[in-house]
Design an enzyme around this catalytic site. Structure first.
Site, PDB file in Angstrom:
ATOM      1  N   GLY A 114       2.244   2.092  10.916  1.00 33.35           N
ATOM      2  CA  GLY A 114       3.328   3.273  10.540  1.00 33.35           C
ATOM      3  C   GLY A 114       3.846   3.728  12.024  1.00 33.35           C
ATOM      4  O   GLY A 114       4.707   4.686  12.140  1.00 33.35           O
ATOM      5  N   HIS A 124      -9.692   0.703   5.409  1.00 32.38           N
ATOM      6  CA  HIS A 124      -8.431   1.036   5.846  1.00 32.38           C
ATOM      7  C   HIS A 124      -8.559   1.896   7.301  1.00 32.38           C
ATOM      8  O   HIS A 124      -9.203   2.882   7.075  1.00 32.38           O
ATOM      9  CB  HIS A 124      -7.314   1.563   5.000  1.00 32.38           C
ATOM     10  CG  HIS A 124      -5.948   1.566   5.591  1.00 32.38           C
ATOM     11  ND1 HIS A 124      -5.543   2.499   6.250  1.00 32.38           N
ATOM     12  CD2 HIS A 124      -4.814   0.766   5.313  1.00 32.38           C
ATOM     13  CE1 HIS A 124      -4.106   2.247   6.551  1.00 32.38           C
ATOM     14  NE2 HIS A 124      -4.040   1.202   5.873  1.00 32.38           N
ATOM     15  N   GLY A 129       2.722  -1.317   4.334  1.00 27.87           N
ATOM     16  CA  GLY A 129       2.609   0.156   4.183  1.00 27.87           C
ATOM     17  C   GLY A 129       4.174   0.921   3.695  1.00 27.87           C
ATOM     18  O   GLY A 129       4.676   0.365   2.711  1.00 27.87           O
ATOM     19  N   GLY A 130       4.782   1.472   4.841  1.00 27.35           N
ATOM     20  CA  GLY A 130       6.052   1.969   4.543  1.00 27.35           C
ATOM     21  C   GLY A 130       6.982   1.264   3.921  1.00 27.35           C
ATOM     22  O   GLY A 130       7.638   1.646   3.068  1.00 27.35           O
ATOM     23  N   ASN A 134       0.885  -1.264   0.060  1.00 27.32           N
ATOM     24  CA  ASN A 134      -0.022   0.019  -0.023  1.00 27.32           C
ATOM     25  C   ASN A 134       0.841   1.185   0.029  1.00 27.32           C
ATOM     26  O   ASN A 134       1.434   1.586   0.905  1.00 27.32           O
ATOM     27  CB  ASN A 134      -0.866  -0.099   1.187  1.00 27.32           C
ATOM     28  CG  ASN A 134      -1.705   1.299   1.342  1.00 27.32           C
ATOM     29  OD1 ASN A 134      -1.835   2.067   0.598  1.00 27.32           O
ATOM     30  ND2 ASN A 134      -2.316   1.376   2.527  1.00 27.32           N
ATOM     31  N   TRP A 135       1.036   1.850  -0.955  1.00 23.63           N
ATOM     32  CA  TRP A 135       1.907   2.874  -1.263  1.00 23.63           C
ATOM     33  C   TRP A 135       1.271   4.454  -0.579  1.00 23.63           C
ATOM     34  O   TRP A 135       1.765   5.195  -0.882  1.00 23.63           O
ATOM     35  CB  TRP A 135       2.158   3.341  -2.625  1.00 23.63           C
ATOM     36  CG  TRP A 135       3.169   2.371  -3.326  1.00 23.63           C
ATOM     37  CD1 TRP A 135       3.792   1.118  -2.671  1.00 23.63           C
ATOM     38  CD2 TRP A 135       3.568   1.871  -4.841  1.00 23.63           C
ATOM     39  NE1 TRP A 135       4.577   0.505  -3.298  1.00 23.63           N
ATOM     40  CE2 TRP A 135       4.436   0.837  -4.650  1.00 23.63           C
ATOM     41  CE3 TRP A 135       3.362   2.685  -6.024  1.00 23.63           C
ATOM     42  CZ2 TRP A 135       4.980   0.370  -5.882  1.00 23.63           C
ATOM     43  CZ3 TRP A 135       3.838   1.965  -6.991  1.00 23.63           C
ATOM     44  CH2 TRP A 135       4.563   0.916  -7.203  1.00 23.63           C
ATOM     45  N   LYS A 136       0.057   4.476  -0.312  1.00 19.83           N
ATOM     46  CA  LYS A 136      -0.399   5.558   0.329  1.00 19.83           C
ATOM     47  C   LYS A 136      -0.547   6.627  -0.520  1.00 19.83           C
ATOM     48  O   LYS A 136      -0.326   6.607  -1.942  1.00 19.83           O
ATOM     49  CB  LYS A 136      -0.082   5.662   1.793  1.00 19.83           C
ATOM     50  CG  LYS A 136      -0.336   4.287   2.680  1.00 19.83           C
ATOM     51  CD  LYS A 136      -0.123   4.754   3.952  1.00 19.83           C
ATOM     52  CE  LYS A 136      -0.139   3.100   4.833  1.00 19.83           C
ATOM     53  NZ  LYS A 136      -0.256   3.224   6.192  1.00 19.83           N
ATOM     54  N   GLU A 175      -6.735   4.365   8.069  1.00 17.55           N
ATOM     55  CA  GLU A 175      -6.541   5.763   8.021  1.00 17.55           C
ATOM     56  C   GLU A 175      -7.871   6.276   7.302  1.00 17.55           C
ATOM     57  O   GLU A 175      -8.281   7.447   7.564  1.00 17.55           O
ATOM     58  CB  GLU A 175      -5.322   5.993   6.916  1.00 17.55           C
ATOM     59  CG  GLU A 175      -4.149   5.872   7.605  1.00 17.55           C
ATOM     60  CD  GLU A 175      -3.033   5.422   6.936  1.00 17.55           C
ATOM     61  OE1 GLU A 175      -3.204   5.451   5.626  1.00 17.55           O
ATOM     62  OE2 GLU A 175      -2.137   4.846   7.545  1.00 17.55           O
ATOM     63  N   SER A 225       3.170  -2.319  10.440  1.00 18.86           N
ATOM     64  CA  SER A 225       4.821  -2.145  10.886  1.00 18.86           C
ATOM     65  C   SER A 225       5.328  -3.373  10.327  1.00 18.86           C
ATOM     66  O   SER A 225       6.243  -4.093  10.845  1.00 18.86           O
ATOM     67  CB  SER A 225       4.983  -1.809  12.267  1.00 18.86           C
ATOM     68  OG  SER A 225       4.628  -0.705  12.511  1.00 18.86           O
ATOM     69  N   GLU A 232      -5.340  -5.227  10.874  1.00 17.60           N
ATOM     70  CA  GLU A 232      -4.428  -4.267  11.120  1.00 17.60           C
ATOM     71  C   GLU A 232      -4.630  -3.454  12.623  1.00 17.60           C
ATOM     72  O   GLU A 232      -5.399  -2.445  12.429  1.00 17.60           O
ATOM     73  CB  GLU A 232      -4.605  -3.118   9.959  1.00 17.60           C
ATOM     74  CG  GLU A 232      -4.229  -3.806   8.527  1.00 17.60           C
ATOM     75  CD  GLU A 232      -3.791  -2.731   7.474  1.00 17.60           C
ATOM     76  OE1 GLU A 232      -2.599  -2.776   7.079  1.00 17.60           O
ATOM     77  OE2 GLU A 232      -4.563  -1.690   7.419  1.00 17.60           O
TER      78      GLU A 232
HETATM   79  P1  PGA Z   1       2.548   0.343   7.748  1.00 20.74           P
HETATM   80  O1  PGA Z   1       1.320   0.457   7.170  1.00 20.74           O
HETATM   81  O2  PGA Z   1       3.355  -0.954   7.254  1.00 20.74           O
HETATM   82  O3  PGA Z   1       3.429   1.398   7.205  1.00 20.74           O
HETATM   83  O4  PGA Z   1       2.727   0.097   9.225  1.00 20.74           O
HETATM   84  C1  PGA Z   1       0.480  -0.935   6.767  1.00 20.74           C
HETATM   85  C2  PGA Z   1      -0.935  -0.387   6.179  1.00 20.74           C
HETATM   86  O5  PGA Z   1      -1.244   0.918   6.642  1.00 20.74           O
HETATM   87  O6  PGA Z   1      -1.389  -0.952   5.516  1.00 20.74           O
END
Ligand code: PGA
Length: 242
Positions: free
Chosen positions: A170, A92, A226-227, A9-11, A94, A205, A164
């Site tokens: 993150g 998600h 994500g990251g 997930n490149w956000k 966020e 993470s 999650e």
């Molecule tokens: P993260 O994000 O790996 O940066 O913790 C995971 C996600 O939001 O899907």
């Protein structure tokens, strides 16, 4: 046997040039797992075109709960299908915490996505406070029940779920592997006859350092990254471990 799945997930990161570099790094990726990339909306066509000769699938990070019409700024499931997307994330954390999406909206998104032939990945998870108050399983159960209410029990016949924990996203703090396995097992049992087939991913993470241990758990079928997915070396390493 459930196939492993690694999702990146490149956000809201990247630009045209940087995305081209990320995608170029994926062209030679060889692994046994299914791999899906979730770029920001506007770069989806670019990523689809660049990955067209690979087995890597492309998805959207979000989708509208509406089918069509006067909903300024929204993108429908049918539009995503129309341009060649196969997947989308729904719910998600966020989206839930920063944009106020509630369980009902998430369930509608899930339903609309499936109607249009997209495969939604239903994201579920608790806050730290909810975990500390012992509410994790009840909350996950309620999130799934709302989807069942809206889309019917058979909606899980071909679904993907991502657990999650919000406090692990993150933050560099991953949940303890045995805690994660417990929640995954709970989700699988909750899905009844469809549980055995449903792929349940973990996100929060994830890095090359914790991937093998996570994927070694009986009910963790993949990871939502994500990251670390913005580092193609690290991401490829995680795909190869899956
Ligand atoms: P993260 O994000 O790996 O940066 O913790 C995971 C996600 O939001 O899907």
């Amino acid at each position: 046997m459930r196939r492993s799945l690694v999702a990146g997930n490149w956000k809201m990161n990247g630009d045209k040039k940087n995305i081209a570099t990320l995608v170029a790094g994926l062209l030679d990726l060889e692994c046994k797992a299914d791999v899906i990339i979730f770029p920001p909306y506007v770069y989806i066509p670019q990523v689809l075109a660049s990955l067209s000769d690979t087995v890597i699938a492309v998805g959207a990070q979000n989708v509208s709960e509406r089918k069509v019409g006067a909903y300024t700024g929204e993108v429908s499931s049918e539009m995503l299908r129309d341009i060649g997307c196969q997947y989308c994330l729904v719910g998600h954390s966020e989206r839930r915490s920063l944009y106020g999406e509630n369980d009902r909206q998430v369930a509608e998104k899930f339903y609309q996505a499936q109607l249009a032939g997209l495969k939604p990945i239903l994201c579920l998870g608790e806050t730290l406070k909810q975990r500390e108050q012992g509410e994790t399983l009840g909350l996950i159960s309620a999130q799934i029940d709302t989807v069942l209410d809206c889309a019917g029990v058979s909606c899980f016949s071909d679904a993907i779920v991502a657990y999650e924990p919000i406090w692990a996203i993150g933050t560099g703090k991953s949940a303890a592997v045995d805690q994660i396995q417990l929640v995954h097992q709970y989700i699988r049992e909750k899905l009844g006859e469809f549980g055995a087939k449903t792929r349940i991913l973990y996100g929060g993470s994830v890095t090359p350092a914790n991937t093998a241990e996570l994927l070694g758990q009986a009910d963790i079928d993949g990871i939502l990254v994500g990251g670390a997915s913005l580092d193609i070396g690290a991401f490829s390493e995680m795909c190869q471990m899956a």
